[in-house]
Design a protein around this motif. Structure first.
Motif, PDB file in Angstrom:
ATOM      1  N   LEU A 268      -2.345  10.720   4.006  1.00 21.81           N
ATOM      2  CA  LEU A 268      -2.651  12.133   4.220  1.00 21.81           C
ATOM      3  C   LEU A 268      -1.379  12.970   4.244  1.00 21.81           C
ATOM      4  CD1 LEU A 268      -5.450  11.954   6.951  1.00 21.81           C
ATOM      5  CD2 LEU A 268      -5.716  12.365   4.513  1.00 21.81           C
ATOM      6  N   SER A 269      -0.329  12.434   4.882  1.00 22.22           N
ATOM      7  CA  SER A 269       0.928  13.173   4.964  1.00 22.22           C
ATOM      8  C   SER A 269       1.524  13.392   3.580  1.00 22.22           C
ATOM      9  CB  SER A 269       1.913  12.419   5.864  1.00 22.22           C
ATOM     10  OG  SER A 269       3.152  13.068   5.900  1.00 22.22           O
ATOM     11  N   LEU A 270       1.555  12.339   2.756  1.00 13.70           N
ATOM     12  CA  LEU A 270       2.120  12.459   1.408  1.00 13.70           C
ATOM     13  C   LEU A 270       1.253  13.359   0.539  1.00 13.70           C
ATOM     14  CD1 LEU A 270       4.292  11.636  -0.565  1.00 13.70           C
ATOM     15  CD2 LEU A 270       2.978   9.585  -1.122  1.00 13.70           C
TER      16      LEU A 270
ATOM     17  N   THR B 290      10.500   9.496   9.211  1.00 10.30           N
ATOM     18  CA  THR B 290       9.274   9.508   8.415  1.00 10.30           C
ATOM     19  C   THR B 290       9.375  10.501   7.269  1.00 10.30           C
ATOM     20  OG1 THR B 290       7.944   8.904  10.354  1.00 10.30           O
ATOM     21  CG2 THR B 290       6.789   9.907   8.495  1.00 10.30           C
ATOM     22  N   GLU B 291       9.921  11.685   7.542  1.00 11.22           N
ATOM     23  CA  GLU B 291      10.079  12.678   6.483  1.00 11.22           C
ATOM     24  C   GLU B 291      11.084  12.200   5.431  1.00 11.22           C
ATOM     25  OE1 GLU B 291      10.914  16.533   7.953  1.00 11.22           O
ATOM     26  OE2 GLU B 291       9.192  16.613   9.297  1.00 11.22           O
ATOM     27  N   ILE B 292      12.142  11.519   5.877  1.00 14.56           N
ATOM     28  CA  ILE B 292      13.118  10.983   4.922  1.00 14.56           C
ATOM     29  C   ILE B 292      12.453   9.961   4.001  1.00 14.56           C
ATOM     30  CG2 ILE B 292      15.209   9.582   4.692  1.00 14.56           C
ATOM     31  CD1 ILE B 292      16.258  10.899   7.228  1.00 14.56           C
ATOM     32  N   ASN B 293      11.672   9.043   4.586  1.00 14.97           N
ATOM     33  CA  ASN B 293      11.013   8.001   3.781  1.00 14.97           C
ATOM     34  C   ASN B 293      10.019   8.606   2.794  1.00 14.97           C
ATOM     35  OD1 ASN B 293      12.413   5.948   5.110  1.00 14.97           O
ATOM     36  ND2 ASN B 293      10.845   5.702   6.681  1.00 14.97           N
ATOM     37  N   GLN B 294       9.285   9.640   3.231  1.00 18.55           N
ATOM     38  CA  GLN B 294       8.328  10.270   2.330  1.00 18.55           C
ATOM     39  C   GLN B 294       9.032  10.897   1.139  1.00 18.55           C
ATOM     40  OE1 GLN B 294       6.271  13.005   4.892  1.00 18.55           O
ATOM     41  NE2 GLN B 294       4.932  11.452   5.755  1.00 18.55           N
ATOM     42  N   ARG B 295      10.141  11.571   1.390  1.00 22.21           N
ATOM     43  CA  ARG B 295      10.851  12.238   0.302  1.00 22.21           C
ATOM     44  C   ARG B 295      11.534  11.229  -0.607  1.00 22.21           C
ATOM     45  NH1 ARG B 295       9.912  15.518   4.194  1.00 22.21           N
ATOM     46  NH2 ARG B 295       9.949  17.802   3.962  1.00 22.21           N
TER      47      ARG B 295
ATOM     48  N   VAL C 207       0.832  -1.205   0.000  1.00 20.96           N
ATOM     49  CA  VAL C 207       0.000   0.000   0.000  1.00 20.96           C
ATOM     50  C   VAL C 207       0.864   1.252   0.000  1.00 20.96           C
ATOM     51  CG1 VAL C 207      -1.685   1.317   1.315  1.00 20.96           C
ATOM     52  CG2 VAL C 207      -1.954  -1.142   1.064  1.00 20.96           C
ATOM     53  N   GLU C 208       1.976   1.229   0.781  1.00 24.16           N
ATOM     54  CA  GLU C 208       2.865   2.388   0.835  1.00 24.16           C
ATOM     55  C   GLU C 208       3.467   2.684  -0.541  1.00 24.16           C
ATOM     56  OE1 GLU C 208       5.690   1.481   3.844  1.00 24.16           O
ATOM     57  OE2 GLU C 208       4.281   1.742   5.501  1.00 24.16           O
TER      58      GLU C 208
END
Length: 412
Positions: free
Chosen positions: A41-43, A313-318, A6-7
């Motif tokens: 939601l964050s992404l 978390t921010e690193i993984n999103q980017r 899903v991610e």
């Protein structure tokens, strides 16, 4: 569906690049999994923030001014080369002297920066009675100071690299371009199935893949009096970026082109900014991990670990965004709308009576299936309604009995 899968699909869902089946599974999962829903939601918020950024154009005369400054710096660098060698010599001696002081001072019990860093009186020591908030603020200030020093050192190194050659600078800039190509074609064809198969085979031959496709059968649209075509189809495919132009031309040869459009989106600036953010966050993560090793209070450890999780978390999103951008850059998208020519009314083409028996059999079987399905639905509805019917019947019987008893009592 697993959370890892899903991610990987979040960004494709936001870009509306999932098949209807994948979209249904994705939406079902995030409704049940709070973790994946929060990450979605964050992404989504990050994507909206990035899309809202406006790229400012360079001021007029910027390139000429930059070229003149580079040439001037290059000439000054050649004139001051002997001075630079002397400076490097004395800077090396000073660095060796400072390193020796750092090594010798702990042995002689001097108040060196290393002793202060290891003592409980140090500004970043967890042994003092600062609150976790104050502790993290001091840690952040220290990280910011070190990051600023790293940025300044990197800026000096970059300036020295730029001095070497103006042509080399332009070459490196071109190598870093990130462009997303996309195109669309509308084809009018005689046989939708045949063209769909040809496009699918061609896409596989050049190393691409079909993301999703669909087809409208002529029989399903025969009741629409305002339709000018007999069926059609839609296919969305991805091809290697270096074969995008060739693929557009070859697909256009498979039918009568009604409309063709192509576009390219340059995301180089956004990509570079995202890479810089990732590097900055990784530096913060390393600093926090180093501070965590020196912490000895449970409350401080919990606060630091919370901050580390936020940074990760921010690193993984980017990194996920960069990965998706890489895929979109490497594989261009082509959207093909297929319109099948309507049945001619002035002449008979081909053999419309071919396989007539099979067509009649399929039509008859389809009608029987509709009837069976309708009867089955009626039976299911009756059984579903039985409890309500029983309640209504019992209520009616009770009401009749009550009314009858009332009439008898009234007659008496």
């Amino acid at each position: 569906m697993q959370c890892e899968r899903v991610e990987e699909m979040i960004s494709l869902y936001i870009d509306n690049q999932l098949t209807p089946e994948e979209k249904m599974e994705f939406e079902k999962h995030i409704k049940e999994c709070k973790k994946c829903y929060d990450e979605y939601l964050s992404l989504l918020e990050m994507v909206n923030s990035i899309n809202s950024l406006v790229e400012k154009p360079l001021p007029s005369g910027f390139k000429e001014e930059l070229r003149n400054k580079l040439e001037k710096v290059h000439k000054e660098n050649n004139r001051n080369r002997p001075t630079k060698k002397i400076f490097i010599k004395w800077a090396s001696i000073a660095a060796i002297f400072i390193l020796g002081m750092f090594i010798v001072s702990p042995i002689l019990n001097f108040n060196s920066p290393l002793n202060k860093l290891g003592s409980k009186d140090a500004g970043l020591s967890v042994g003092k009675e600062e609150s976790p908030k104050e502790y993290l603020e001091m840690a952040s200030d220290s990280i910011a100071a070190e990051d600023q020093q790293n940025i300044e050192e990197s800026a000096v190194e970059d300036q020295q690299n730029v001095k070497e050659s103006k042509e080399n600078f332009s070459f490196q800039k071109d190598m870093q371009e990130k462009i997303i190509y996309s195109g669309g074609i509308t084809l009018q064809v005689k046989d939708t199935n045949k063209v769909l198969d040809e496009i699918t085979q061609y896409t596989q031959d050049i190393g691409g893949f079909i993301q999703h496709s669909s087809m409208n059968h002529p029989e399903a649209n025969s009741s629409s009096s305002n339709r000018s075509t007999a069926g059609g189809g839609y296919i969305y495919l991805r091809v290697p970026a270096d074969k995008f132009d060739i693929a557009m031309e070859e697909i256009g040869k498979m039918g009568n082109v009604q409309e063709k459009q192509r576009s390219g989106e340059n995301i180089t600036a956004q990509y570079r900014d995202m890479e810089i953010e990732v590097k900055s966050l990784e530096i913060q993560e390393a600093r926090l991990l180093d501070i965590l090793k020196k912490a000895d209070k449970v409350q401080d450890i919990v606060e630091i670990e919370k901050e580390i999780n936020r940074v990760r978390t921010e690193i993984n999103q980017r990194k996920t965004m960069l990965k998706n951008w890489d895929q979109m850059v490497d594989y261009s998208s082509i959207e093909v709308n297929i319109i099948q020519e309507k049945v001619p009314s002035t002449s008979i083409e081909g053999n419309p009576f071919k396989d007539l028996g099979q067509k009649i059999q399929r039509g008859f079987t389809q009608s029987i299936n509709y009837i069976v399905i309708g009867v089955a639905n009626i039976v299911i509805f009756i059984f579903k309604a039985l409890p309500f019917i029983a309640i209504i019947v019992i209520g009616y019987i009770v009401y009749r009995k009550w009314l009858k008893d009332r009439l008898i009592n009234k007659n008496k």
